[in-house]
Design a protein around this motif. Structure first.
Motif, short mmCIF file in Angstrom:
data_model
loop_
_atom_site.label_atom_id
_atom_site.label_comp_id
_atom_site.label_asym_id
_atom_site.label_seq_id
_atom_site.Cartn_x
_atom_site.Cartn_y
_atom_site.Cartn_z
N ALA A 132 0.82 -1.21 0.00
CA ALA A 132 0.00 0.00 0.00
C ALA A 132 0.86 1.26 0.00
O ALA A 132 0.53 2.25 -0.67
CB ALA A 132 -0.93 -0.01 1.22
N THR A 133 1.97 1.25 0.73
CA THR A 133 2.85 2.43 0.77
C THR A 133 3.48 2.69 -0.59
O THR A 133 3.52 3.84 -1.06
CB THR A 133 3.95 2.23 1.83
N LEU A 134 3.97 1.64 -1.24
CA LEU A 134 4.56 1.82 -2.57
C LEU A 134 3.52 2.30 -3.58
O LEU A 134 3.82 3.14 -4.44
CB LEU A 134 5.18 0.50 -3.03
N LEU A 135 2.31 1.77 -3.47
CA LEU A 135 1.25 2.20 -4.38
C LEU A 135 0.88 3.66 -4.11
O LEU A 135 0.62 4.44 -5.05
CB LEU A 135 0.04 1.30 -4.23
N PHE A 136 0.85 4.06 -2.84
CA PHE A 136 0.54 5.44 -2.46
C PHE A 136 1.56 6.41 -3.06
O PHE A 136 1.20 7.47 -3.57
CB PHE A 136 0.52 5.55 -0.94
N LEU A 137 2.83 6.02 -3.03
CA LEU A 137 3.87 6.86 -3.62
C LEU A 137 3.81 6.82 -5.15
O LEU A 137 4.10 7.82 -5.81
CB LEU A 137 5.24 6.42 -3.13
N ALA A 138 3.45 5.67 -5.71
CA ALA A 138 3.42 5.52 -7.17
C ALA A 138 2.34 6.39 -7.80
O ALA A 138 2.52 6.90 -8.93
CB ALA A 138 3.23 4.06 -7.55
N ILE A 139 1.22 6.55 -7.13
CA ILE A 139 0.13 7.37 -7.66
C ILE A 139 0.26 8.83 -7.24
O ILE A 139 -0.68 9.61 -7.40
CB ILE A 139 -1.24 6.81 -7.25
N ASP A 140 1.43 9.19 -6.66
CA ASP A 140 1.69 10.56 -6.20
C ASP A 140 0.69 11.00 -5.15
O ASP A 140 0.27 12.17 -5.09
CB ASP A 140 1.64 11.55 -7.39
N GLY A 141 0.33 10.06 -4.28
CA GLY A 141 -0.59 10.40 -3.21
C GLY A 141 -0.02 11.42 -2.25
O GLY A 141 -0.76 12.25 -1.70
N HIS A 142 1.30 11.40 -2.02
CA HIS A 142 1.91 12.36 -1.11
C HIS A 142 1.84 13.78 -1.67
O HIS A 142 1.64 14.74 -0.92
CB HIS A 142 3.36 11.96 -0.83
N VAL A 236 -6.66 -6.62 -5.60
CA VAL A 236 -6.32 -5.84 -4.41
C VAL A 236 -5.75 -4.47 -4.80
O VAL A 236 -6.09 -3.45 -4.18
CB VAL A 236 -5.31 -6.61 -3.54
N ILE A 237 -4.91 -4.42 -5.84
CA ILE A 237 -4.27 -3.17 -6.21
C ILE A 237 -5.28 -2.11 -6.66
O ILE A 237 -5.23 -0.96 -6.19
CB ILE A 237 -3.20 -3.43 -7.29
N PRO A 238 -6.24 -2.41 -7.54
CA PRO A 238 -7.27 -1.39 -7.85
C PRO A 238 -8.09 -0.98 -6.63
O PRO A 238 -8.48 0.19 -6.52
CB PRO A 238 -8.13 -2.08 -8.91
N LEU A 239 -8.33 -1.93 -5.73
CA LEU A 239 -9.08 -1.59 -4.52
C LEU A 239 -8.29 -0.62 -3.65
O LEU A 239 -8.86 0.32 -3.09
CB LEU A 239 -9.42 -2.87 -3.75
N LEU A 240 -6.99 -0.84 -3.53
CA LEU A 240 -6.15 0.10 -2.77
C LEU A 240 -6.15 1.48 -3.41
O LEU A 240 -6.18 2.51 -2.71
CB LEU A 240 -4.72 -0.44 -2.66
N GLU A 241 -6.12 1.53 -4.73
CA GLU A 241 -6.16 2.82 -5.42
C GLU A 241 -7.47 3.55 -5.12
O GLU A 241 -7.46 4.77 -4.85
CB GLU A 241 -6.01 2.62 -6.92
N ARG A 242 -8.59 2.83 -5.14
CA ARG A 242 -9.87 3.46 -4.82
C ARG A 242 -9.92 3.90 -3.36
O ARG A 242 -10.51 4.95 -3.04
CB ARG A 242 -11.02 2.49 -5.13
N MET A 243 -9.31 3.12 -2.48
CA MET A 243 -9.27 3.49 -1.07
C MET A 243 -8.50 4.79 -0.86
O MET A 243 -8.93 5.68 -0.12
CB MET A 243 -8.65 2.37 -0.25
N PHE A 244 -7.36 4.92 -1.54
CA PHE A 244 -6.58 6.15 -1.40
C PHE A 244 -7.30 7.33 -2.03
O PHE A 244 -7.27 8.45 -1.48
CB PHE A 244 -5.20 5.96 -2.03
#
Length: 256
Positions: A132-142, A236-244
């Protein structure tokens, strides 16, 4: 020559954004991790404050050391903590997902230190947190989180005092309750498959009582758990994207 009042007004223009940013970094994912040095967190908050302060609305003249200044400072800290806490629930859902599947497949005893929170969690939880952390950084969530905080100064300016007009605490509690639902959704396919395997072993035990179910069941359950976790990753990965995405939107809506 600058007067003392002009210097104080200039400092206040940077003081209020720094408080809100510092509180956000204290509670937000990645920035609020136990492994993130506090000194680096303060320096980063100062640097971003210097960059964004010129585009923020001019705050009203408030005595920083007076009673009103203390209340406004507490409001800025509360806004930053609330936005970071809402987004932190997405990573907490990943921890809950790992704990749920770990207890089901028999890996609840395998603990390791979570790099995000600095506490011991099952190894499967650590896997979901790192993913989840890597995905958060990959989608420029920060970056989106910092942009959302900057936009919050236009929605809730410094000294507005609008928290008494809405259900701020109730909104935070409702958003936090979604953590359990999202954690269950992350591992629901693997959890269902492991449940069916346990039911099959129960039938086998009734049909052949002499079979040592503990010697056979544990290895099969653990192996099947890993297999179905791997097979469920594309969902799981698309679900994490929607969660963020929903958490970032909720972090902004909660102060609107």
């Amino acid at each position: 020559m600058l007067s003392a009042a002009a210097v104080l007004a200039w400092a206040e223009h940077y003081y209020w954004p720094f408080l809100r940013l510092s509180a956000l970094f204290l509670a937000a994912p990645v920035f609020g991790a136990a492994s993130f040095p506090v000194r680096a967190r303060v320096i980063l908050a100062l640097a971003i404050t210097v960059l964004v302060a010129p585009v923020l609305p001019q705050p009203p003249a408030i005595d920083v050391l007076g009673a009103e200044g203390m209340l406004v400072a507490g409001e800025q800290i509360l806004v930053g903590l609330a936005m970071g806490f809402v987004l932190q629930m997405a990573l907490s859902a990943a921890v809950m997902a790992g704990q749920t599947i770990s207890m089901t497949i028999g890996l609840g005893f395998a603990l390791s230190v979570d790099p995000q929170n600095g506490v011991q969690v099952p190894v499967v939880s650590q896997f979901y947190v790192i993913l989840a952390t890597l995905l958060f950084l990959a989608i420029d969530g920060h970056l989106v989180l910092i942009e959302t905080l900057v936009d919050s100064f236009h929605v809730l300016p410094v000294g507005a005092g609008q928290f008494s007009d809405n259900n701020f605490g109730l909104d935070i509690a409702i958003l936090a309750s979604r953590m359990f639902m999202n954690g269950l959704l992350l591992v629901l396919p693997a959890l269902t498959a492991v449940l069916l395997i346990n039911l099959a072993f129960g039938v086998i035990t009734r049909a052949a009582p002499q079979l040592n179910i503990f010697a056979v069941g544990f290895p099969v359950t653990i192996l099947a758990g890993f297999v179905f976790i791997f097979l469920s990753l594309p969902a799981v990965i698309p679900l994490l994207e929607r969660m963020f995405d929903s958490s970032l939107a909720a972090a902004f809506d909660v102060i609107r």
